[in-house]
Design an enzyme around this catalytic site. Structure first.
Site, PDB file in Angstrom:
ATOM      1  N   TYR A 140      18.060 112.960  -3.629  1.00  0.00           N
ATOM      2  CA  TYR A 140      18.446 111.899  -2.506  1.00  0.00           C
ATOM      3  C   TYR A 140      19.010 110.813  -3.241  1.00  0.00           C
ATOM      4  CZ  TYR A 140      16.308 114.480   1.151  1.00  0.00           C
ATOM      5  OH  TYR A 140      16.290 115.726   2.109  1.00  0.00           O
ATOM      6  N   ASP A 170      23.554 109.130   6.744  1.00  0.00           N
ATOM      7  CA  ASP A 170      24.305 108.043   6.444  1.00  0.00           C
ATOM      8  C   ASP A 170      24.394 106.851   7.364  1.00  0.00           C
ATOM      9  OD1 ASP A 170      26.392 108.268   8.344  1.00  0.00           O
ATOM     10  OD2 ASP A 170      26.970 110.152   7.507  1.00  0.00           O
ATOM     11  N   HIS A 189      16.991 112.047  12.064  1.00  0.00           N
ATOM     12  CA  HIS A 189      16.578 112.831  10.921  1.00  0.00           C
ATOM     13  C   HIS A 189      16.350 111.739  10.088  1.00  0.00           C
ATOM     14  CE1 HIS A 189      18.368 117.096  11.943  1.00  0.00           C
ATOM     15  NE2 HIS A 189      17.527 116.780  12.692  1.00  0.00           N
ATOM     16  N   CYS A 234       1.058 103.557   3.011  1.00  0.00           N
ATOM     17  CA  CYS A 234       0.685 102.408   4.054  1.00  0.00           C
ATOM     18  C   CYS A 234       1.709 102.781   5.323  1.00  0.00           C
ATOM     19  CB  CYS A 234       0.559 101.208   3.520  1.00  0.00           C
ATOM     20  SG  CYS A 234       2.387 100.346   3.357  1.00  0.00           S
ATOM     21  N   ASN A 236      34.503 120.005  17.524  1.00  0.00           N
ATOM     22  CA  ASN A 236      34.110 120.569  16.182  1.00  0.00           C
ATOM     23  C   ASN A 236      35.219 121.305  15.454  1.00  0.00           C
ATOM     24  OD1 ASN A 236      31.470 120.557  14.679  1.00  0.00           O
ATOM     25  ND2 ASN A 236      31.691 122.882  14.681  1.00  0.00           N
ATOM     26  N   LEU A 237      35.256 121.352  14.247  1.00  0.00           N
ATOM     27  CA  LEU A 237      36.352 122.169  13.593  1.00  0.00           C
ATOM     28  C   LEU A 237      36.353 123.557  13.800  1.00  0.00           C
ATOM     29  CD1 LEU A 237      38.313 121.328  11.106  1.00  0.00           C
ATOM     30  CD2 LEU A 237      36.582 122.105   9.622  1.00  0.00           C
TER      31      LEU A 237
HETATM   32  N1  APR Z   1      35.601 117.568  11.759  1.00  0.00           N
HETATM   33  C1  APR Z   1      34.740 118.187  12.582  1.00  0.00           C
HETATM   34  N2  APR Z   1      33.855 118.994  12.439  1.00  0.00           N
HETATM   35  C2  APR Z   1      33.678 119.403  11.089  1.00  0.00           C
HETATM   36  C3  APR Z   1      34.481 118.883  10.222  1.00  0.00           C
HETATM   37  C4  APR Z   1      35.495 118.000  10.490  1.00  0.00           C
HETATM   38  N3  APR Z   1      36.212 117.228   9.613  1.00  0.00           N
HETATM   39  N4  APR Z   1      33.977 119.446   9.065  1.00  0.00           N
HETATM   40  C5  APR Z   1      33.165 120.180   9.328  1.00  0.00           C
HETATM   41  N5  APR Z   1      33.026 120.273  10.508  1.00  0.00           N
HETATM   42  C6  APR Z   1      31.882 121.056  11.355  1.00  0.00           C
HETATM   43  C7  APR Z   1      31.514 122.601  10.448  1.00  0.00           C
HETATM   44  O1  APR Z   1      32.462 123.479  11.030  1.00  0.00           O
HETATM   45  C8  APR Z   1      30.158 122.694  11.089  1.00  0.00           C
HETATM   46  O2  APR Z   1      30.193 123.271  12.322  1.00  0.00           O
HETATM   47  O3  APR Z   1      30.543 120.380  11.217  1.00  0.00           O
HETATM   48  C9  APR Z   1      29.727 121.420  11.269  1.00  0.00           C
HETATM   49  C10 APR Z   1      28.476 120.654  10.315  1.00  0.00           C
HETATM   50  O4  APR Z   1      27.457 121.561  10.015  1.00  0.00           O
HETATM   51  P1  APR Z   1      26.195 121.715   9.191  1.00  0.00           P
HETATM   52  O5  APR Z   1      26.899 121.599   7.820  1.00  0.00           O
HETATM   53  O6  APR Z   1      25.269 122.648   9.587  1.00  0.00           O
HETATM   54  O7  APR Z   1      25.721 120.123   9.576  1.00  0.00           O
HETATM   55  P2  APR Z   1      24.577 119.759  10.770  1.00  0.00           P
HETATM   56  O8  APR Z   1      24.861 120.436  11.867  1.00  0.00           O
HETATM   57  O9  APR Z   1      24.855 118.133  10.747  1.00  0.00           O
HETATM   58  O10 APR Z   1      23.147 120.156  10.141  1.00  0.00           O
HETATM   59  C11 APR Z   1      22.190 119.827  10.660  1.00  0.00           C
HETATM   60  O11 APR Z   1      20.872 120.550   9.108  1.00  0.00           O
HETATM   61  O12 APR Z   1      20.483 120.508   6.717  1.00  0.00           O
HETATM   62  C12 APR Z   1      20.309 120.142   7.808  1.00  0.00           C
HETATM   63  O13 APR Z   1      19.326 117.782   8.119  1.00  0.00           O
HETATM   64  C13 APR Z   1      20.311 118.427   7.834  1.00  0.00           C
HETATM   65  O14 APR Z   1      21.086 117.010   9.556  1.00  0.00           O
HETATM   66  C14 APR Z   1      21.214 118.292   8.999  1.00  0.00           C
HETATM   67  C15 APR Z   1      21.016 119.555   9.772  1.00  0.00           C
END
Ligand code: APR
Length: 232
Positions: free
Chosen positions: A56, A93, A108, A119, A200-201
């Site tokens: 972290y 973040d 999260h 405490c 999403n990407l």
């Molecule tokens: N723009 C849009 N989407 C994007 C981009 C981008 N520039 N880059 C990546 N992605 C998409 C990926 O395609 C993927 O589907 O964002 C998603 C990220 O997925 P994860 O890495 O699994 O992240 P997240 O879904 O936030 O994870 C959930 O898992 O590990 C734990 O606690 C952690 O909060 C997190 C939780």
């Protein structure tokens, strides 16, 4: 598109990817280089707190350099102009706040806060944490990052489900749909009769559950989608 009154936005690591923060899954993701069981569970912290603190502390150093991108700014603008928006982020973040979002739930937890295991006090924290860091409240050396680990309960779930049950638009951005309960929010929103959109990407694990889907980088598709919403 019809006009919407209550909007719930769910964000994940993909939203912050273009701010230079890595995602978790997929090629180059954080979980390729670290094992969840070593760094992101209560058991890992009990077994090897130094290793967990190092993980972290490293992430905190990355976060310090990161700035909100066009997608964070567009979402803050939507809140400012539309009003009834609740943003729920899985990200630890502080980029939503930096962009100006105010109605925000960090389900999260937050990397820039430390929690005293002795405490229960949570306080802002932007330096390294170690096993010797003392709690400003009780004085014990029992601090951990104030984040939610695998196996722990996400924050403010009651408030989130209440908002999902009352929303008429649910927007999921930059999340793979791999982690519950967040991955199930789309079904809650649909049960409430909401329109559901994935930005999403690439298609997420639960992409088929959404009524509308737009693929592309967040800094392009989020501002464009927000513009469309606000123009109506
Ligand atoms: N723009 C849009 N989407 C994007 C981009 C981008 N520039 N880059 C990546 N992605 C998409 C990926 O395609 C993927 O589907 O964002 C998603 C990220 O997925 P994860 O890495 O699994 O992240 P997240 O879904 O936030 O994870 C959930 O898992 O590990 C734990 O606690 C952690 O909060 C997190 C939780």
């Amino acid at each position: 598109m019809a006009a919407f009154n209550n909007i719930v936005i769910l964000t994940g690591a993909g939203l912050s990817a273009e701010s230079g923060l890595g995602t978790f899954r997929g090629p180059g993701g954080l979980w390729e280089n670290f094992r969840i069981d070593d760094v992101a569970t209560p058991e890992a912290f009990a077994r090897d707190p130094v290793r967990v603190h190092d993980f972290y502390n490293l992430r905190r150093s990355w976060h310090k350099a990161a700035k909100p991108n066009a997608a964070h700014l567009a979402l803050a603008g939507l809140e400012r102009k539309h009003g009834d928006v609740l943003t729920v982020t899985q990200n630890i973040d502080a980029l939503h706040e930096a962009a100006g979002t105010r109605r925000l739930i960090h389900m999260h937890g937050e990397l820039e806060r430390a929690l005293c295991v002795a405490c229960g006090t949570s306080a802002p924290w932007n330096k390294d944490l170690t096993i010797e860091t003392h709690c400003a409240s009780c004085g014990k050396a029992a601090m951990r990052p104030d984040v939610v680990w695998f196996g722990e309960m996400p924050r403010e779930m009651e408030r989130i489900y209440e908002a999902l049950g009352a929303c008429d638009l649910f927007i999921s951005i930059g999340t793979s749909g791999a982690v519950y309960p967040a991955a199930g929010f789309v079904l809650e929103a649909r049960a409430a009769g909401a329109h559901t959109v994935e930005l999403n990407l690439e298609p997420s694990d639960g992409a088929d559950l959404f009524l509308e889907r737009i693929e592309g980088p967040a800094t392009e598709i989020v501002p464009a989608y927000v513009d469309r919403l606000l123009r109506r």
